[in-house]
Enzyme design. Structure first.
Site, PDB file in Angstrom:
ATOM      1  N   THR A  62     112.534  64.029  51.913  1.00  0.00           N
ATOM      2  CA  THR A  62     111.963  63.352  53.082  1.00  0.00           C
ATOM      3  C   THR A  62     112.051  64.235  54.320  1.00  0.00           C
ATOM      4  O   THR A  62     112.958  65.076  54.422  1.00  0.00           O
ATOM      5  CB  THR A  62     112.738  62.041  53.329  1.00  0.00           C
ATOM      6  OG1 THR A  62     112.428  61.547  54.632  1.00  0.00           O
ATOM      7  CG2 THR A  62     114.250  62.252  53.273  1.00  0.00           C
ATOM      8  N   ASP A  63     111.155  63.999  55.269  1.00  0.00           N
ATOM      9  CA  ASP A  63     111.224  64.736  56.537  1.00  0.00           C
ATOM     10  C   ASP A  63     112.471  64.373  57.343  1.00  0.00           C
ATOM     11  O   ASP A  63     112.842  65.090  58.272  1.00  0.00           O
ATOM     12  CB  ASP A  63     109.953  64.511  57.380  1.00  0.00           C
ATOM     13  CG  ASP A  63     109.717  63.059  57.794  1.00  0.00           C
ATOM     14  OD1 ASP A  63     110.501  62.184  57.391  1.00  0.00           O
ATOM     15  OD2 ASP A  63     108.743  62.817  58.536  1.00  0.00           O
ATOM     16  N   GLU A  64     113.115  63.256  56.981  1.00  0.00           N
ATOM     17  CA  GLU A  64     114.281  62.819  57.762  1.00  0.00           C
ATOM     18  C   GLU A  64     115.453  63.789  57.654  1.00  0.00           C
ATOM     19  O   GLU A  64     116.384  63.733  58.452  1.00  0.00           O
ATOM     20  CB  GLU A  64     114.706  61.407  57.346  1.00  0.00           C
ATOM     21  CG  GLU A  64     113.566  60.417  57.543  1.00  0.00           C
ATOM     22  CD  GLU A  64     113.989  58.966  57.560  1.00  0.00           C
ATOM     23  OE1 GLU A  64     115.164  58.684  57.864  1.00  0.00           O
ATOM     24  OE2 GLU A  64     113.137  58.119  57.268  1.00  0.00           O
ATOM     25  N   TYR A  86     121.548  57.961  55.147  1.00  0.00           N
ATOM     26  CA  TYR A  86     120.436  58.163  54.187  1.00  0.00           C
ATOM     27  C   TYR A  86     119.950  59.602  54.253  1.00  0.00           C
ATOM     28  O   TYR A  86     119.873  60.297  53.230  1.00  0.00           O
ATOM     29  CB  TYR A  86     119.290  57.185  54.502  1.00  0.00           C
ATOM     30  CG  TYR A  86     117.966  57.596  53.870  1.00  0.00           C
ATOM     31  CD1 TYR A  86     117.801  57.601  52.486  1.00  0.00           C
ATOM     32  CD2 TYR A  86     116.878  57.990  54.665  1.00  0.00           C
ATOM     33  CE1 TYR A  86     116.582  57.986  51.907  1.00  0.00           C
ATOM     34  CE2 TYR A  86     115.666  58.375  54.094  1.00  0.00           C
ATOM     35  CZ  TYR A  86     115.528  58.378  52.717  1.00  0.00           C
ATOM     36  OH  TYR A  86     114.338  58.768  52.153  1.00  0.00           O
ATOM     37  N   LYS A 102     120.085  62.685  51.473  1.00  0.00           N
ATOM     38  CA  LYS A 102     118.900  63.375  50.961  1.00  0.00           C
ATOM     39  C   LYS A 102     119.006  64.885  51.224  1.00  0.00           C
ATOM     40  O   LYS A 102     118.637  65.704  50.372  1.00  0.00           O
ATOM     41  CB  LYS A 102     117.624  62.816  51.608  1.00  0.00           C
ATOM     42  CG  LYS A 102     117.285  61.389  51.232  1.00  0.00           C
ATOM     43  CD  LYS A 102     116.963  61.163  49.762  1.00  0.00           C
ATOM     44  CE  LYS A 102     115.661  61.820  49.329  1.00  0.00           C
ATOM     45  NZ  LYS A 102     115.310  61.436  47.929  1.00  0.00           N
TER      46      LYS A 102
END
Ligand code: NAD
Length: 326
Positions: free
Chosen positions: A125-127, A149, A153
Site C-alpha cells: 500500500t502507499d500508506e 497498519y 505493511k
C-alpha cells in the site's frame, strides 16, 4: 497454470479472482485458481462463485505453516493479498496486524521458497510511505509509516524484498493508493458513507476533512497487479496510483449528492489518531515499464459504486447490523 491467491475472499482479492475466472486476464483464461483465505470478519465466501471448475477454495490462515506447505505445493504463481487492512482497527489493537501482515507474509514466503514457486507478487500500500505535504512518492522514497497498519505493511514489504535478495525468490511488490468499488467492507470510508446515507444516517468525517487521498477503482488495481505478475521484475517495487486526489470532506459531499442527501448529513467527528494528511504517488514507473494506465474515471466509478451498494443491500446489511461497523 496454477495460481494461489491469498485473501481472495476479501475486497480486492475477490475482484482479482472473479476477473481471472471470467477470462479478464489475457493468457490466464485457463488458469486454475486456489484461494487461501481465513474468512476473518473481512472475508466473505459469497464474494466468489459458489462453484467453478477452475476455482478451489481453502479456508485457512497464512499463519498455518503446515497448511501453507500443502497449498503452495504445485503452484506456478502466488498473489498475496491476505492482510489485516483497516487502519482504525490497527489503532485499537495492533497485535493481529503484526501477526498476519508480518509473520503471515514471512510464513508464506518461506513456503513459496520451499515449494519452488516461480513468481510471487506481494500486495502492499502507499500508506507505507507515511504522509507527504507536497510532491509525490517514488518507489525510492523512504518508508515512514505512521499507523500500526502501515507499519506492519512496511515491515512485510521489507521481509518480502529480503527474500529476493537473500534467497533469489522471483517476487515484486506493488504499492497502491486507496481503492474503491463493489464488495468493499462497509467499515471503509466510501462504502461507510454510502451505506450510512442509504440507511438515513450521517457520514462521519474525521477532523476538518482536509486529508487528501488518491482513489483508484479496484478493477484498475487488479489489472495493474496482473501486469506486475506477468511483466514485473524481481526485487522491484511498483507504485499503482490513480492520479485522482480528493479531500475527504469534498468526497463526503459528493457521495451525499449521489445518494440524494443534503450537506447537513456530513458531520465532522474527532480526528483519527496520527491521521496522515496527504498521500500522492508517482506512477511513472509502472506506466513506463509495464504500460499500465487506469481506465475508470473517478466520477463514473464512484457513481457505479454508489449504484452497486444501492442495488445490493443483501450483501452489506449483515455487515452493518449488530455493531460490526468500525
Ligand atoms: P480486505 O480486508 O477486504 O481483505 C483481506 C482478506 O484477507 C480477507 O478476505 C480476510 O479474510 C483475509 N485474511 C485476513 N487474515 C488472514 C489470514 N491470516 N490468513 C488468510 N487470509 C486472511 O482487504 P483489501 O482491501 O481487499 O486489501 C487486500 C490487500 O491490498 C491488503 O494487503 C491491503 O493491505 C492491500 N491494499 C488495500 C488497499 C485498499 O484501499 N483497500 C489499498 C492498497 C493496498
Amino acid at each position: 497454470m496454477n495460481i494461489l491467491v491469498t485473501g481472495g475472499a476479501g475486497f480486492i482479492g475477490s475482484h482479482y479472482v472473479r476477473t481471472m475466472l471470467e477470462g479478464g486476464f489475457a493468457q490466464f483464461e485457463d488458469a486454475h485458481v486456489t484461494v487461501l483465505d481465513d474468512l476473518t470478519y473481512a472475508g466473505n465466501r459469497d464474494n466468489l462463485p459458489a462453484a467453478h471448475p477452475r476455482l478451489a477454495f481453502v479456508r485457512g490462515s497464512i499463519l498455518d505453516r503446515q497448511l501453507l506447505a500443502d497449498v503452495v505445493r504445485g503452484q506456478d504463481a502466488v498473489v498475496h493479498f491476505a492482510a489485516e487492512s483497516h487502519v482504525d482497527r490497527s489503532i485499537r489493537g495492533g497485535g493481529v496486524f503484526v501477526r498476519t501482515n508480518v509473520e503471515g507474509t514471512q510464513a508464506l514466503l518461506e513456503a513459496c521458497l520451499a515449494a519452488g514457486v516461480g513468481r510471487v507478487v506481494h500486495i502492499s500500500t502507499d500508506e507505507v510511505y507515511g504522509s507527504i505535504e507536497q510532491g509525490v512518492w517514488s518507489e525510492e522514497s523512504p518508508l515512514l509509516p505512521n499507523s500500526p497498519y502501515a507499519a506492519s505493511k512496511a515491515a512485510s514489504d521489507l521481509v518480502a524484498l529480503a527474500y529476493v535478495r537473500t534467497h533469489g525468490l522471483n517476487l515484486s511488490v506493488t504499492r497502491c493508493s486507496n481503492n474503491y468499488g463493489p464488495y468493499q467492507h462497509p467499515e471503509k470510508f466510501i462504502p461507510l458513507a454510502v451505506t450510512n446515507l442509504l440507511e438515513g444516517r450521517p457520514v462521519p468525517v474525521y477532523g476538518d476533512g482536509g486529508q487528501v487521498r488518491e482513489w483508484l477503482h479496484v478493477d484498475d488495481h487488479c489489472r495493474a497487479v496482473q501486469r506486475v505478475l506477468t511483466g514485473g521484475r524481481a526485487g522491484e517495487v511498483y507504485n499503482i496510483g490513480a492520479g485522482t486526489a480528493v479531500a475527504n470532506l469534498t468526497l463526503a459531499h459528493r457521495i451525499a449528492e449521489l445518494c440524494g442527501a443534503g450537506a447537513d448529513m456530513v458531520r465532522h467527528v474527532t480526528d483519527r489518531k496520527g491521521h496522515d494528511r496527504r498521500y500522492a504517488l508517482d506512477q511513472a514507473k509502472i506506466e513506463r515499464e509495464l504500460g499500465h494506465r487506469p481506465l475508470t474515471g473517478f466520477e463514473a466509478g464512484l457513481a457505479q459504486t454508489v449504484a452497486w451498494y444501492r442495488d445490493n443491500p443483501r450483501w452489506w446489511k449483515p455487515l452493518t447490523d449488530g455493531g460490526v461497523r468500525a
